[in-house]
Design an enzyme around this catalytic site. Structure first.
Site, PDB file in Angstrom:
ATOM      1  CE  LYS A  18       7.331 -27.381  -7.842  1.00  9.60           C
ATOM      2  NZ  LYS A  18       8.556 -26.530  -8.038  1.00  9.60           N
ATOM      3  CB  ILE A 434      26.161 -21.794  -2.239  1.00 14.41           C
ATOM      4  CG1 ILE A 434      26.630 -21.012  -3.405  1.00 14.41           C
ATOM      5  CG2 ILE A 434      25.245 -21.045  -1.505  1.00 14.41           C
ATOM      6  CD1 ILE A 434      27.914 -20.113  -2.929  1.00 14.41           C
ATOM      7  CB  CYS A 519       6.442 -23.250  -3.842  1.00 14.27           C
ATOM      8  SG  CYS A 519       5.458 -23.010  -5.746  1.00 14.27           S
ATOM      9  CD1 TRP A 564      12.640 -15.515   3.459  1.00 12.98           C
ATOM     10  CD2 TRP A 564      13.905 -16.919   2.910  1.00 12.98           C
ATOM     11  NE1 TRP A 564      13.257 -14.875   2.518  1.00 12.98           N
ATOM     12  CE2 TRP A 564      14.319 -16.039   2.052  1.00 12.98           C
ATOM     13  CE3 TRP A 564      14.990 -18.186   2.755  1.00 12.98           C
ATOM     14  CZ2 TRP A 564      15.309 -15.879   1.137  1.00 12.98           C
ATOM     15  CZ3 TRP A 564      15.750 -18.262   1.751  1.00 12.98           C
ATOM     16  CH2 TRP A 564      16.116 -17.153   0.870  1.00 12.98           C
ATOM     17  CG  HIS A 644      25.105 -17.724   0.094  1.00 13.98           C
ATOM     18  ND1 HIS A 644      25.734 -17.507  -1.088  1.00 13.98           N
ATOM     19  CD2 HIS A 644      23.775 -18.150  -0.211  1.00 13.98           C
ATOM     20  CE1 HIS A 644      24.746 -17.643  -2.110  1.00 13.98           C
ATOM     21  NE2 HIS A 644      23.583 -17.899  -1.499  1.00 13.98           N
ATOM     22  CD  GLU A 668      22.380 -12.436  -7.695  1.00 18.34           C
ATOM     23  OE1 GLU A 668      22.258 -12.217  -8.866  1.00 18.34           O
ATOM     24  OE2 GLU A 668      22.276 -12.027  -6.543  1.00 18.34           O
ATOM     25  CG  HIS A 697      17.899 -18.808 -10.576  1.00 19.23           C
ATOM     26  ND1 HIS A 697      18.413 -17.772  -9.736  1.00 19.23           N
ATOM     27  CD2 HIS A 697      17.063 -19.304  -9.721  1.00 19.23           C
ATOM     28  CE1 HIS A 697      18.167 -17.648  -8.482  1.00 19.23           C
ATOM     29  NE2 HIS A 697      16.970 -18.736  -8.263  1.00 19.23           N
ATOM     30  CB  CYS A 729      22.398 -19.303  -5.473  1.00 19.67           C
ATOM     31  SG  CYS A 729      21.169 -19.479  -3.959  1.00 19.67           S
TER      32      CYS A 729
HETATM   33  N1  GLN Z   1      22.987 -23.261   1.431  1.00 22.14           N
HETATM   34  C1  GLN Z   1      21.854 -23.256   0.436  1.00 22.14           C
HETATM   35  C2  GLN Z   1      21.787 -23.902  -0.355  1.00 22.14           C
HETATM   36  O1  GLN Z   1      22.820 -24.150  -1.275  1.00 22.14           O
HETATM   37  C3  GLN Z   1      21.642 -21.534   0.344  1.00 22.14           C
HETATM   38  C4  GLN Z   1      20.449 -21.155  -0.502  1.00 22.14           C
HETATM   39  C5  GLN Z   1      20.132 -19.828  -0.616  1.00 22.14           C
HETATM   40  O2  GLN Z   1      20.936 -19.122  -0.391  1.00 22.14           O
HETATM   41  N2  GLN Z   1      19.009 -19.484  -1.167  1.00 22.14           N
HETATM   42  O3  GLN Z   1      20.945 -24.279  -0.936  1.00 22.14           O
HETATM   43 ZN    ZN Z   2      21.645 -17.992  -2.188  1.00 22.30          ZN
END
Ligand code: GLN
Ligand code: ZN
Length: 761
Positions: A18, A434, A519, A564, A644, A668, A697, A729
């Site tokens: 990284k 988000i 990561c 996760w 989400h 997304e 991203h 996101c």
């Molecule tokens: N609420 C989280 C954020 O905004 C959602 C992240 C995700 O969906 N991976 O970081």
């Molecule tokens: Zn997300």
């Protein structure tokens, strides 16, 4: 009995990969430094595996971003918008992944999605009609030579042609991807022929699609493809993992290949069955050290299992169940864990050592090392089994009770929407984000100082409140409608809850690659889960106290927390999910009492947890939906529940998404060009939707015109009054400069839509 490995983590013990790649992206180091760092990482990984007693080491498992992307570059599957550099180079690869690299023009990045049912993301290959395939295998060949020159015996690892094709998408109109197979196999054959010119005997071709329900045409395709590849002078080990082959065993059993790897963990007892049926000339690679979790192997049991397998099938190899890219690198770095708990665990280095030991034991070379390793692993299993934290009878009773009755909200969405409109008074095309805002150096420093006791709780709280106030002020200034507190207190959306819930264990250095250089440090669930105190109210409540506008309370959903984390292997997934959902239910109640009118429960991992076989879907989705109801079902009608989801294929689970009965979903969509919305339109999705219009991203800032155009396209599919405006996101990985501009553009785009709507009305 040969010991081998399917793939080793690329990260290095201290996330070295990284650091190297990010330094290169920033321009702090050049391509030569990057290449040198890569060689050093690979050298160490091979050294470790060889020292652990592995006989055949994987090559081709290393990547600067993603091995599927590397394969696309190797095969010349490079969308036109990246084809300015010839030949394609490392920067071409980075631009495909991120839209930007130190050299070459920006372009819309390729889509990214989850690798089977894991939290590893791959870059989706884009195939055009009549796609040509090239062979540019210098990189792979170079790495093979690199390993050989270090004196290792190696086995190159490549994703197989059917899996590669399956994972790609068709660009520029739909066509049957299988039409491309003959040319693709031709390219593979040329690659294998090049590898065969080196002193290499085996090549591993990964075909995890064989653990899925496949259409007949795809099953039939294996014969022709491998008929060709089997003739290239290499022994092919076909690797299947993440589940059982079942009926797909028939597609492989007569192929002209030399071996089959079977997942003895997620594939259950199929390994034994296959051992009795496999061509005796073939190698059977038994994946019996779990590559997906962090629990120590019970070596005595595994040895017995291997011995029985060997009775049935003589040519036996031993390996982890899948690539170890899904587990952290080295348990020895976890000085912070108690001795007892540490004895329950094994990370990648420990897992290859287990594989090495098992092979030696089966060869009769185990000796004293073996005896003491078996004794230790037994002791660990006992201590874990007897730990009082692994069963809380009160909690188990509450789980049983709540599961006995439906938990869904009683008032239907339509009626709730009216009450929520009255209470929240939002405009058309409401704007929101988000949850997370940029995690600046200042924020990370405050969290670090608090963790290291450099500042006390009071000072920490003050700093976090300062961050929250800034974020609220910014959102008010640019005119967002539903605000967030920005999540400065969260290092990670799962780890944060893992730290506050009982039953979780946090590692100091247990990093796992999620995508590219990103990561996560998944917590380890080792006991029954309870919530000793409220977890988020302190921050969300403070944010709400600063503004008249509604603030969204932010929680991570039960499925995502479990998926996760590293889950237990001694209770069912369902039990684990319900335990977390109950803790979240209490949190939701606290948030509501604390004055939050909007609460979001993120479930980005819901889709990835879907079993690979359709047969398991109903059960899993039923559990996921019920857990969402348990979490959110206790709120008042005029409290708005959001969810989400991101970076997944949603079309096939729309009914479950609808069954969540969430008032709003943000999802997304910008990377898939809003294709997703077709599915929502056809399904007639009942409630409100915010398709992401800002690809978080990518470091690119989309102009208002682009976002307005995305929204206009969305409006064709989704009734305007149900449409929300938000990014794809969370924003935590981005910088403030981009984010402030992008969000201002987003608000501007929403305003244009409102003006248009008024103009027409
Ligand atoms: N609420 C989280 C954020 O905004 C959602 C992240 C995700 O969906 N991976 O970081
Ligand atoms: Zn997300």
């Amino acid at each position: 009995m040969i010991a081998h490995n399917l793939g080793f983590p690329r990260l290095g013990p201290h996330r070295d990969m990284k650091k190297a790649v990010e330094s290169y992206w920033r321009g702090d180091s050049d391509g030569r430094a990057l290449a040198a760092e890569g060689a050093a990482l690979r050298r160490r990984n091979w050294r470790w595996q060889a020292d652990a007693g592995l006989d055949l080491l994987p090559v081709g498992d290393f990547s600067w971003y993603d091995h599927v992307l590397d394969l696309s570059v190797m095969l010349g599957v490079i969308p036109e918008r990246f084809q300015d550099a010839s030949p394609a180079d490392t920067d071409t690869m980075f631009r495909m992944a991120r839209g930007r690299a130190p050299s070459g023009p920006d372009a819309r990045p390729c889509e990214m999605t989850k690798w089977f049912d894991t939290n590893y993301h791959y870059i989706v290959p884009e195939f055009s009609r009549g796609q040509c395939f090239d062979v540019a295998a210098q990189r792979l060949l170079g790495e093979i030579e690199e390993a050989l020159s270090l004196g290792h015996k190696v086995k190159p690892v490549v994703v197989g042609p059917l899996t590669y094709l399956w994972l790609g998408k068709t660009a520029g109109g739909h066509f049957d991807k299988l039409d491309l197979l003959p040319d693709l196999v031709d390219a593979y054959a040329r690659i294998l022929a090049q590898i065969a010119s080196l002193p290499v005997e085996w090549v591993q071709l990964d075909e995890p699609v064989l653990a899925m329900d496949l259409p007949q045409s795809w099953r039939d395709a294996f014969g022709a493809a491998y008929g060709r590849l089997g003739a290239q002078g290499l022994h092919i080990l076909l690797a299947v993992y993440f589940g059982e082959l079942k009926e797909n065993f028939d597609c492989v059993k007569d192929l002209p290949i030399a071996g089959l790897h079977v997942d003895g963990m997620m594939g259950g007892g199929e390994l034994e069955e296959i051992a009795g049926r496999l061509d005796p000339e073939w190698v059977l690679s038994a994946g019996i050290v779990n590559g997906r979790n962090v629990w120590r192997n019970r070596l005595g049991e595994s040895r017995e299992r291997l011995a029985a397998l060997q009775e049935a099938h003589d040519r036996l190899w031993v390996a982890p169940s899948c690539s170890l890219v899904h587990v952290p690198v080295d348990l020895d770095l976890e000085s912070g864990l108690g001795i007892e708990i540490r004895s329950w665990l094994a990370f990648a280095r420990q897992k290859v050592a287990e594989v090495g030991l098992l092979a030696r034991a089966l060869r009769g070379e185990g000796g004293g090392d073996w005896e003491s390793a078996v004794a230790e692993s037994e002791e660990a299993a006992q201590s874990r089994g007897n730990s009082p934290q692994t069963c809380n009878p009160e909690l188990r009773a509450r789980v049983d009770e709540i599961m006995a009755s439906p938990q869904k909200r009683k008032t239907p969405y339509r009626r709730r929407a009216v009450l929520q409109e009255r209470r929240l008074k939002l405009p058309m095309f409401p704007t929101t984000t988000i949850g997370s805002f940029p995690q600046t150096a200042r924020i990370r420093e405050a969290r670090r100082d608090f963790r290291k006791n450099v500042i006390d709780r009071e000072q920490y709280t003050e700093k976090m409140r300062g961050e929250i106030a800034d974020v609220i002020g910014f959102q008010e200034k640019i005119g967002l409608d539903v605000l967030v507190h920005g999540e400065p207190e969260r290092n990670d959306m799962v780890e944060y809850f893992g730290e506050l819930l009982e039953g979780f264990l946090l590692t100091g250095n247990g990093w796992v690659q999620s995508y590219g250089s990103r990561c996560t440090k998944p917590p380890i669930i080792f006991g029954d889960i309870t919530r000793p105190a409220p977890m988020t109210l302190e921050w969300s409540g403070y944010a709400q106290s600063l503004t008249q506008k509604p603030v969204k309370g932010m929680l991570t959903g039960a499925v995502t927390i479990l998926r996760w984390s590293f889950p237990r292997d001694d209770i069912s997934q369902r039990q684990g999910i319900y335990q977390i959902a109950l803790a979240l239910r209490d949190e939701v109640a606290d948030l509501e009492k604390g004055g939050l009118r909007v609460i979001q429960v993120d479930e980005p991992a819901l889709r990835e947890g879907l079993p690979l076989r359709k047969q398991g879907w109903r059960d899993y989705l039923d559990c996921a939906v019920r857990s969402f109801h348990v979490t959110t079902g206790g709120v008042a009608d005029d409290t708005q529940v959001h969810t989400h989801m991101c970076y997944s294929e949603f079309n096939d689970i729309l009914d479950a998404i609808a069954a969540l009965d969430s008032d709003v979903i943000s999802i997304e969509a910008s990377r898939s060009n809003m294709e997703l919305l077709d599915a929502f339109e056809h399904f007639n999705y009942p409630s409100e939707i915010g398709p992401g219009v800002y690809d978080i991203h990518s470091p690119r800032v989309p102009p208002p015109e682009q976002m307005a155009a995305s929204l206009a396209a969305a409006k064709e599919k989704i009734a305007a009054r149900r449409l929300w405006v938000n990014p794809d996101c969370g924003l935590k990985t981005r910088g403030w400069e981009e984010v402030s501009q992008a969000l201002a553009n987003m608000v501007e785009a929403a305003k244009r839509l409102r003006r248009d709507a008024r103009g027409r009305g």
